[in-house]
Design a protein around this motif. Structure first.
Motif, PDB file in Angstrom:
ATOM      1  N   ALA A  50      32.986  51.798  33.854  1.00  0.00           N
ATOM      2  CA  ALA A  50      33.240  50.582  34.631  1.00  0.00           C
ATOM      3  C   ALA A  50      34.694  50.178  34.472  1.00  0.00           C
ATOM      4  O   ALA A  50      35.307  50.398  33.420  1.00  0.00           O
ATOM      5  N   VAL A  51      35.226  49.587  35.534  1.00  0.00           N
ATOM      6  CA  VAL A  51      36.549  48.957  35.498  1.00  0.00           C
ATOM      7  C   VAL A  51      36.361  47.507  35.895  1.00  0.00           C
ATOM      8  O   VAL A  51      35.804  47.214  36.963  1.00  0.00           O
ATOM      9  N   PHE A  52      36.822  46.609  35.047  1.00  0.00           N
ATOM     10  CA  PHE A  52      36.584  45.173  35.205  1.00  0.00           C
ATOM     11  C   PHE A  52      37.917  44.441  35.257  1.00  0.00           C
ATOM     12  O   PHE A  52      38.856  44.772  34.522  1.00  0.00           O
ATOM     13  N   SER A  53      38.015  43.442  36.128  1.00  0.00           N
ATOM     14  CA  SER A  53      39.196  42.574  36.161  1.00  0.00           C
ATOM     15  C   SER A  53      38.751  41.190  36.595  1.00  0.00           C
ATOM     16  O   SER A  53      38.079  41.041  37.620  1.00  0.00           O
ATOM     17  N   ASN A  54      39.132  40.193  35.829  1.00  0.00           N
ATOM     18  CA  ASN A  54      38.597  38.845  36.009  1.00  0.00           C
ATOM     19  C   ASN A  54      39.666  37.851  36.461  1.00  0.00           C
ATOM     20  O   ASN A  54      40.858  38.038  36.215  1.00  0.00           O
ATOM     21  N   PHE A  55      39.210  36.776  37.108  1.00  0.00           N
ATOM     22  CA  PHE A  55      40.000  35.581  37.403  1.00  0.00           C
ATOM     23  C   PHE A  55      41.336  35.851  38.099  1.00  0.00           C
ATOM     24  O   PHE A  55      42.357  35.261  37.770  1.00  0.00           O
ATOM     25  N   GLY A  56      41.323  36.748  39.089  1.00  0.00           N
ATOM     26  CA  GLY A  56      42.470  36.877  39.981  1.00  0.00           C
ATOM     27  C   GLY A  56      43.707  37.514  39.400  1.00  0.00           C
ATOM     28  O   GLY A  56      44.792  37.371  39.975  1.00  0.00           O
ATOM     29  N   GLY A  57      43.571  38.262  38.306  1.00  0.00           N
ATOM     30  CA  GLY A  57      44.747  38.940  37.768  1.00  0.00           C
ATOM     31  C   GLY A  57      45.355  39.918  38.749  1.00  0.00           C
ATOM     32  O   GLY A  57      46.572  40.143  38.759  1.00  0.00           O
ATOM     33  N   LEU A  58      44.531  40.499  39.615  1.00  0.00           N
ATOM     34  CA  LEU A  58      45.009  41.472  40.593  1.00  0.00           C
ATOM     35  C   LEU A  58      45.712  40.819  41.781  1.00  0.00           C
ATOM     36  O   LEU A  58      46.264  41.520  42.626  1.00  0.00           O
ATOM     37  N   ASN A  59      45.704  39.513  41.836  1.00  0.00           N
ATOM     38  CA  ASN A  59      46.389  38.818  42.930  1.00  0.00           C
ATOM     39  C   ASN A  59      47.899  38.747  42.730  1.00  0.00           C
ATOM     40  O   ASN A  59      48.597  38.077  43.497  1.00  0.00           O
ATOM     41  N   CYS A  60      48.405  39.436  41.719  1.00  0.00           N
ATOM     42  CA  CYS A  60      49.849  39.438  41.454  1.00  0.00           C
ATOM     43  C   CYS A  60      50.580  40.544  42.208  1.00  0.00           C
ATOM     44  O   CYS A  60      51.789  40.698  42.035  1.00  0.00           O
ATOM     45  N   ILE A  61      49.872  41.324  43.020  1.00  0.00           N
ATOM     46  CA  ILE A  61      50.520  42.376  43.805  1.00  0.00           C
ATOM     47  C   ILE A  61      50.165  42.208  45.274  1.00  0.00           C
ATOM     48  O   ILE A  61      49.102  41.696  45.614  1.00  0.00           O
ATOM     49  N   PRO A  62      51.050  42.648  46.178  1.00  0.00           N
ATOM     50  CA  PRO A  62      50.775  42.466  47.608  1.00  0.00           C
ATOM     51  C   PRO A  62      49.841  43.501  48.198  1.00  0.00           C
ATOM     52  O   PRO A  62      49.317  43.299  49.294  1.00  0.00           O
TER      53      PRO A  62
END
Length: 270
Positions: A116-128
């Motif tokens: 599994a790959v998990f990412s929480n609370f919008g950390g990925l919103n730092c890239i376009p």
């Protein structure tokens, strides 16, 4: 690419206060519980998890305590120090590990492939462009593995409603295609907001979208701190509405966050 220096500075500063803030915030505790359930529903204890943007390691420590093997990654120096402290406190051997690594440099990640790959609370919103990350996932995931990401969409009714109070900038900030500058402990971090179709479109045909759930569509977003303090009963009822309707279309298109669950099925995608 994210502005690494600002991201490191802002989130390192935030590490000093983040855990206490989250533990004492009813909306964050509630949302975090649902996000964790989204992963645990798909992946059993004993499985290996790669966490992107792990922050202070609160989720990683939780999963490790449930019997998962967790490799937590983050860019910010302060967040890495907080994760290391949790690993030391847990006295974990190989079941809870950390690596300082940006989600744009996943070729450097150790310990894969993962289940599994998990990412929480919008950390990925730092890239376009999320494809910077998704194109690296096939190397990191085992066939049948899952991706659970919590991403911020452009339509958050609670923010749009701020126009009534004259807060035009807050109401419109998610609608700017070039992103919006967020103040993270004094550092300016550009944030981008993704439509559900953009998130799904960032994955190739070897990934299947299994579920999408909105958070804080009916319940106010966590930064509206006074609302749950003044109206705790109403807040709980609004949380219930989120839980009931948040997985259904069209409600699962809007909110403060959207939880996406994908499965990696490389043989079906051919």
């Amino acid at each position: 690419m994210p502005e690494f220096e600002s991201v490191n500075l802002g989130f390192s500063r935030k590490a000093e206060v983040y855990d206490d803030y989250c533990e004492n915030h009813p909306v964050i505790r509630w949302a975090r519980g649902l996000e964790r359930q989204s992963l645990m529903r798909r992946v059993r204890p004993g499985a290996s998890i790669l966490e992107l943007n792990a922050g202070t390691g609160a989720d990683a420590a939780f999963f490790a305590a449930q019997g998962y093997r967790v490799h937590a990654t983050d860019l910010a120096d302060g967040m890495i120090a907080a994760i290391e402290a949790k690993i030391n406190a847990a006295r974990s051997n190989d079941g809870f590990t950390v690596q300082q690594c940006s989600f744009t440099d996943l070729a450097e990640v150790r310990g894969g492939p993962f289940e599994a790959v998990f990412s929480n609370f919008g950390g990925l919103n730092c890239i376009p462009d999320l494809r910077v990350v998704t194109r690296q996932l096939s190397r990191l995931l085992k066939p049948g593995g899952h991706v659970v990401w919590v991403v911020m969409p452009p339509i958050c009714p609670w923010e749009l409603a701020q126009v009534v109070r004259g807060h035009w900038r807050t109401a419109a900030r998610r609608l700017n295609r070039d992103g919006a500058l967020a103040n993270v402990e004094g550092a300016q971090v550009r944030t981008f907001y993704f439509r559900p179709s953009q998130v799904a479109g960032a994955f190739d045909s070897s990934f299947r979208l299994l579920a999408r759930q909105s958070l804080s569509l009916f319940c106010p977003p966590s930064y509206m701190e006074n609302f749950p303090r003044r109206f705790p009963g109403l807040t709980r009822r609004l949380m219930t509405l989120d839980e009931h309707f948040g997985k259904r279309w069209p409600f699962n298109c809007w909110g403060d966050f959207l939880v996406f669950t994908f499965q990696y099925l490389p043989y079906e995608g051919r």
